[in-house]
Write an enzyme that holds these catalytic residues in place. Structure first.
Site, PDB file in Angstrom:
ATOM      1  N   ARG A  54       0.780  -1.343   0.023  1.00  0.00           N
ATOM      2  CA  ARG A  54       0.146  -0.026   0.040  1.00  0.00           C
ATOM      3  C   ARG A  54       0.933   1.202   0.076  1.00  0.00           C
ATOM      4  O   ARG A  54       1.526   1.651   0.935  1.00  0.00           O
ATOM      5  CB  ARG A  54      -0.836  -0.055   1.222  1.00  0.00           C
ATOM      6  CG  ARG A  54      -1.827   1.314   1.298  1.00  0.00           C
ATOM      7  CD  ARG A  54      -3.023   1.138   2.252  1.00  0.00           C
ATOM      8  NE  ARG A  54      -2.670   1.226   3.795  1.00  0.00           N
ATOM      9  CZ  ARG A  54      -3.614   1.217   4.624  1.00  0.00           C
ATOM     10  NH1 ARG A  54      -4.728   1.680   4.229  1.00  0.00           N
ATOM     11  NH2 ARG A  54      -3.398   1.287   5.885  1.00  0.00           N
TER      12      ARG A  54
ATOM     13  N   ASP B 141      -3.518   3.227  14.390  1.00  0.00           N
ATOM     14  CA  ASP B 141      -2.491   3.805  13.221  1.00  0.00           C
ATOM     15  C   ASP B 141      -3.258   5.154  13.008  1.00  0.00           C
ATOM     16  O   ASP B 141      -4.036   5.672  13.764  1.00  0.00           O
ATOM     17  CB  ASP B 141      -2.542   2.798  12.043  1.00  0.00           C
ATOM     18  CG  ASP B 141      -3.941   2.518  11.749  1.00  0.00           C
ATOM     19  OD1 ASP B 141      -4.814   3.386  11.753  1.00  0.00           O
ATOM     20  OD2 ASP B 141      -4.198   1.886  10.552  1.00  0.00           O
TER      21      ASP B 141
END
Length: 539
Positions: free
Chosen positions: A170, A454
């Site tokens: 990603r 996160d």
């Protein structure tokens, strides 16, 4: 071996303004020329699309609401399917995600999950050293040579290739720059840097292994942004002498505008897309951000915003319906819980309750028709696998068409019932400060109270604080206390002393994190991403 360009790149001047160990082996003259070429060809379109995002948000701030596009109705009604999914991506029932440091890369590839999403975005703080180390670790992993020894002397090595999870990478989203790489004085797109450099060094090797390369594309908001990615990938394939469509992608539907363009995004990438993913945490953040000027859409505390909330259930079920109609995977979302290692007697019940929540979430996903799910910790893989193995006998559930699902605009925008407790308010403040401090210190994936935080989960907390303090009507906690600046200040007051311990990641940057959170929360307009101003404070 690195790839060879099929033609001369543009002659744009490219400059790397920082140094990190190992970068010379990655940022070779041919690699830099390749990156400069990507910038020259695609940067103008990226900037146009970011401007379109701002115009769209201005419409929402003026009272407008997202809706399905009238100009693409024929596309949504049409009978078409995406290209066949490659064998390596047919069974994705359990995927693990995490940052790109060498230890994580080894552990994730060895974890027993079907796939590993190596994340340059939400779980990696983009210091230059982290970006270089991540590219190096993935290059060595593809080559089969990656190894790591901890400071304590523990050695980590990759299992044989056949026993490894399938790698998906990603890159960072379209909104982010890589400030350490300038082309003719302009910062390069972080998206093009991350994906371009990885592809330059690894695409040919992965293609020979029938492993892609494969990517996860984050934070798209429209089919035009998906079309830009398709053009970028097609150009890279041509430059690296790969067949058209060799590079496959999965798109995270993690913005509210994108939920109204799922068919369109699949269509724009139809020659290379393998599926869509319910990126639930960023999606909740995007709901807050998109509808920030709508007082009737204020969300309760984040612990109450679960996938059973009507607007989230509608999003999940629509994604399954759209994907399966088009022959694509419908991937489920992240379980953020972290099992408590060596739980004390008092923690056993809490640990069991957390694992029960994970199991219930995975049961909901497989029962709804998802083709796989995400976990943040290797210890959750057996739970997720057991649930999907028992209820998903084949490699996926494309046969679950969900024809009964009827999702309209109002379903995706439905307000959420719930409350805001003092613990919920104070918890948001603590998560923001602790995560920001760790992020500024170079750590983008932080365990806090047995949850893996996160950038996406921290963004929910940060955006909720702003929303609650700037709502057009006065909000109150469930005990009647008014939510105001004084409440926010009191929540901040005791944090420096409580977070000064050496076991708190980034403890030395807590005062800076508090100052930044105060600045972002007091601002009259919600900052698009906390990582934008924070990025200017690292390196």
């Amino acid at each position: 071996m690195s790839a060879v360009l099929s033609e001369s790149p543009t002659d744009a001047g490219i400059e790397v303004t920082a140094r990190a160990e190992g970068q010379d082996a990655l940022l070779t003259p041919p690699a830099l020329a390749f990156l400069a070429d990507l910038h020259g060809r695609f940067e103008a379109r990226r900037r146009q699309l970011l401007a379109a995002r701002r115009e769209r948000q201005a419409f929402f701030d003026g009272g407008g609401l997202p809706d399905f596009r009238a100009d693409t109705r024929a596309l949504r009604d049409g009978d078409w399917r995406v290209a066949p999914i490659p064998r390596a991506l047919l069974d994705r029932r359990v995927e693990i995600t995490g940052p790109v440091d060498p230890k994580m890369v080894i552990n994730a590839l060895n974890s027993g999950a079907n796939c590993y999403m190596a994340d340059f975005e939400d779980s990696t703080a983009p210091t230059w050293a982290n970006m270089v180390e991540g590219q190096r670790a993935l290059r060595e992993a593809v080559a089969g040579t990656l190894a790591f020894t901890s400071p304590a002397g523990k050695a980590y090595a990759l299992k044989p290739h056949a026993q490894q999870a399938v790698l998906l990478v990603r890159p960072r989203g379209w909104h982010l720059d890589e400030k350490h790489v300038l082309v003719d004085g302009e910062r390069m797109s972080a998206s093009l840097f991350d994906l371009g450099l990885f592809a330059f060094h690894n695409a040919a090797a992965l293609a020979r292994k029938d492993r892609g390369p494969y990517f996860y594309l984050p934070k798209l908001q429209s089919m035009e942004e998906a079309a830009l990615w398709d053009d970028v990938l097609a150009h890279i394939e041509a430059q690296l002498h790969l067949p058209r469509g060799q590079m496959k992608v999965t798109v995270l539907i993690e913005t509210l505008p994108a939920a109204f363009e799922m068919d369109e995004i699949l269509y724009a990438l139809r020659g290379r897309i393998a599926g869509l993913n319910c990126g639930r945490w960023d999606y909740i953040f995007s709901y807050i951000k998109t509808l920030r000027a709508h007082p009737d859409r204020v969300l309760p505390e984040r612990g109450q915003v679960t996938m059973t909330q009507p607007f989230l259930r509608a999003y999940s079920e629509l994604l399954i319906q759209v994907c399966h109609r088009r022959g694509a995977h419908a991937m489920g979302g992240m379980a953020a819980q972290i099992p408590i290692s060596g739980a004390t007697a008092g923690e056993v019940a809490a640990n069991e309750a957390a694992l029960a929540r994970v199991r219930a979430d995975k049961l909901r996903e497989v029962g709804a028709g998802h083709d796989g799910t995400w976990v943040a910790h290797p210890a959750l893989i057996p739970i997720a696998r057991q649930v999907f193995d028992e209820r998903m006998r084949g490699p996926h559930q494309h046969h679950v068409i969900r024809e009964e699902v009827l999702v309209g605009r109002d379903d995706l925008l439905q307000p959420s019932p719930g409350t805001i407790s003092r613990a919920g308010f104070d918890g948001n403040v603590e998560v923001c400060v602790r995560y920001l401090a760790a992020w500024l210190d170079g750590n983008g994936c932080v365990p806090i109270h047995h949850l893996m935080e996160d950038a996406a989960t921290a963004e929910i907390a940060r955006a909720q604080l702003w929303q609650w303090l700037h709502a057009r009507q006065t909000l109150h906690l469930d005990d009647g206390t008014e939510i105001d600046e004084a409440l926010f200040d009191r929540a901040l007051l005791g944090l420096p002393s409580r977070l000064s311990g050496a076991d708190v990641p980034g403890a030395g940057r807590v005062p800076e994190a508090i100052a930044l959170l105060e600045q972002l929360t007091q601002r009259g307009t919600l900052e698009d991403f906390l990582t934008l101003p924070a990025y200017e404070r690292i390196d």
